[in-house]
Design a protein around this motif. Structure first.
Motif, PDB file in Angstrom:
ATOM      1  N   ILE A 119       0.848  -1.179   0.000  1.00  0.00           N
ATOM      2  CA  ILE A 119       0.000   0.000   0.000  1.00  0.00           C
ATOM      3  C   ILE A 119       0.886   1.231   0.000  1.00  0.00           C
ATOM      4  N   THR A 120       0.595   2.172  -0.869  1.00  0.00           N
ATOM      5  CA  THR A 120       1.344   3.419  -0.906  1.00  0.00           C
ATOM      6  C   THR A 120       0.647   4.442  -0.014  1.00  0.00           C
ATOM      7  N   HIS A 121       1.445   5.091   0.816  1.00  0.00           N
ATOM      8  CA  HIS A 121       0.950   6.128   1.718  1.00  0.00           C
ATOM      9  C   HIS A 121       1.598   7.451   1.339  1.00  0.00           C
ATOM     10  N   VAL A 122       0.863   8.523   1.501  1.00  0.00           N
ATOM     11  CA  VAL A 122       1.394   9.868   1.295  1.00  0.00           C
ATOM     12  C   VAL A 122       1.096  10.640   2.576  1.00  0.00           C
ATOM     13  N   THR A 123       2.151  11.068   3.257  1.00  0.00           N
ATOM     14  CA  THR A 123       2.003  11.870   4.465  1.00  0.00           C
ATOM     15  C   THR A 123       2.406  13.294   4.112  1.00  0.00           C
ATOM     16  N   VAL A 124       1.586  14.262   4.498  1.00  0.00           N
ATOM     17  CA  VAL A 124       1.878  15.674   4.225  1.00  0.00           C
ATOM     18  C   VAL A 124       1.944  16.444   5.536  1.00  0.00           C
ATOM     19  N   TRP A 125       2.772  17.482   5.536  1.00  0.00           N
ATOM     20  CA  TRP A 125       2.929  18.352   6.693  1.00  0.00           C
ATOM     21  C   TRP A 125       2.672  19.792   6.279  1.00  0.00           C
ATOM     22  N   SER A 126       2.194  20.574   7.223  1.00  0.00           N
ATOM     23  CA  SER A 126       1.981  22.000   6.971  1.00  0.00           C
ATOM     24  C   SER A 126       3.261  22.795   7.206  1.00  0.00           C
ATOM     25  N   SER A 127       4.220  22.225   7.915  1.00  0.00           N
ATOM     26  CA  SER A 127       5.521  22.865   8.123  1.00  0.00           C
ATOM     27  C   SER A 127       6.594  21.778   8.124  1.00  0.00           C
ATOM     28  N   LYS A 128       7.827  22.195   8.055  1.00  0.00           N
ATOM     29  CA  LYS A 128       8.948  21.254   7.956  1.00  0.00           C
ATOM     30  C   LYS A 128       8.980  20.326   9.175  1.00  0.00           C
ATOM     31  N   PRO A 129       8.917  19.020   8.946  1.00  0.00           N
ATOM     32  CA  PRO A 129       8.978  18.087  10.083  1.00  0.00           C
ATOM     33  C   PRO A 129      10.377  18.077  10.689  1.00  0.00           C
ATOM     34  N   LYS A 130      10.423  18.048  12.003  1.00  0.00           N
ATOM     35  CA  LYS A 130      11.706  18.051  12.707  1.00  0.00           C
ATOM     36  C   LYS A 130      12.101  16.644  13.170  1.00  0.00           C
ATOM     37  N   THR A 131      11.118  15.752  13.217  1.00  0.00           N
ATOM     38  CA  THR A 131      11.351  14.394  13.683  1.00  0.00           C
ATOM     39  C   THR A 131      10.468  13.449  12.880  1.00  0.00           C
ATOM     40  N   TRP A 132      10.821  12.174  12.872  1.00  0.00           N
ATOM     41  CA  TRP A 132      10.007  11.203  12.150  1.00  0.00           C
ATOM     42  C   TRP A 132       8.765  10.814  12.933  1.00  0.00           C
ATOM     43  N   ARG A 133       8.751  11.084  14.200  1.00  0.00           N
ATOM     44  CA  ARG A 133       7.605  10.692  15.022  1.00  0.00           C
ATOM     45  C   ARG A 133       6.414  11.614  14.776  1.00  0.00           C
ATOM     46  N   LEU A 134       5.262  11.010  14.588  1.00  0.00           N
ATOM     47  CA  LEU A 134       4.021  11.757  14.409  1.00  0.00           C
ATOM     48  C   LEU A 134       3.157  11.587  15.645  1.00  0.00           C
ATOM     49  N   ASP A 135       2.675  12.684  16.155  1.00  0.00           N
ATOM     50  CA  ASP A 135       1.781  12.639  17.299  1.00  0.00           C
ATOM     51  C   ASP A 135       0.364  12.472  16.772  1.00  0.00           C
TER      52      ASP A 135
END
Length: 144
Positions: A73-89
């Motif tokens: 399965i292909t996933h696309v994760t998007v952020w509104s600002s530059k991610p600083k860490t790989w961990r997502l809350d």
């Protein structure tokens, strides 16, 4: 016969809704296999916004004699600002990041909010988010 580890699905990112506008194809990183996770800025990809996307799934090595077909399965994760860490809350989902797991014709409010994107894939049935809030520290590379 192809090697199942090499079978990957590419996501196509579109600048406009309904699969219109500038289109960019991005190969999944190998972060789900323990390698570096790659996050791209939309500017680096040549997109001013992310209006829609195609995130296909595929059978892994369906011709292999001794394996049961499994989907990637292909996933696309998007952020509104530059991610600083790989961990997502998880409590920030929909606020600072969003994830798409299938073709999406209109990202709605996220079309204007998206600034960074990661394309990744995993076997169907595996833990749904390799960027979860638990687990060991992993490398993330932001390409701008």
């Amino acid at each position: 016969m192809s090697n199942s580890a090499d079978l990957r699905t590419k996501a196509t990112l579109y600048g406009e809704a309904h699969f219109q506008g500038t289109a960019v194809t991005v190969s999944p990183d190998k972060g789900d296999e323990g390698e570096t996770m790659v996050v791209h800025s939309l500017a680096h990809l040549g997109l001013s916004r992310l209006g829609s996307l195609i995130a296909p799934g595929e059978l892994t090595d369906p011709d292999h004699l001794f394996s049961q077909p499994a989907r990637r399965i292909t996933h696309v994760t998007v952020w509104s600002s530059k991610p600083k860490t790989w961990r997502l809350d998880p409590k920030d989902r929909g606020r600072t990041w969003q994830q798409y797991d299938s073709d999406t014709g209109d990202l709605g409010a996220w079309a204007a909010r998206s600034r960074y994107v990661r394309v990744w894939s995993q076997k169907d049935g595996a833990e749904s988010n390799t960027l979860a809030s638990r687990g060991p520290s992993r490398l993330i590379m932001v390409v701008e």
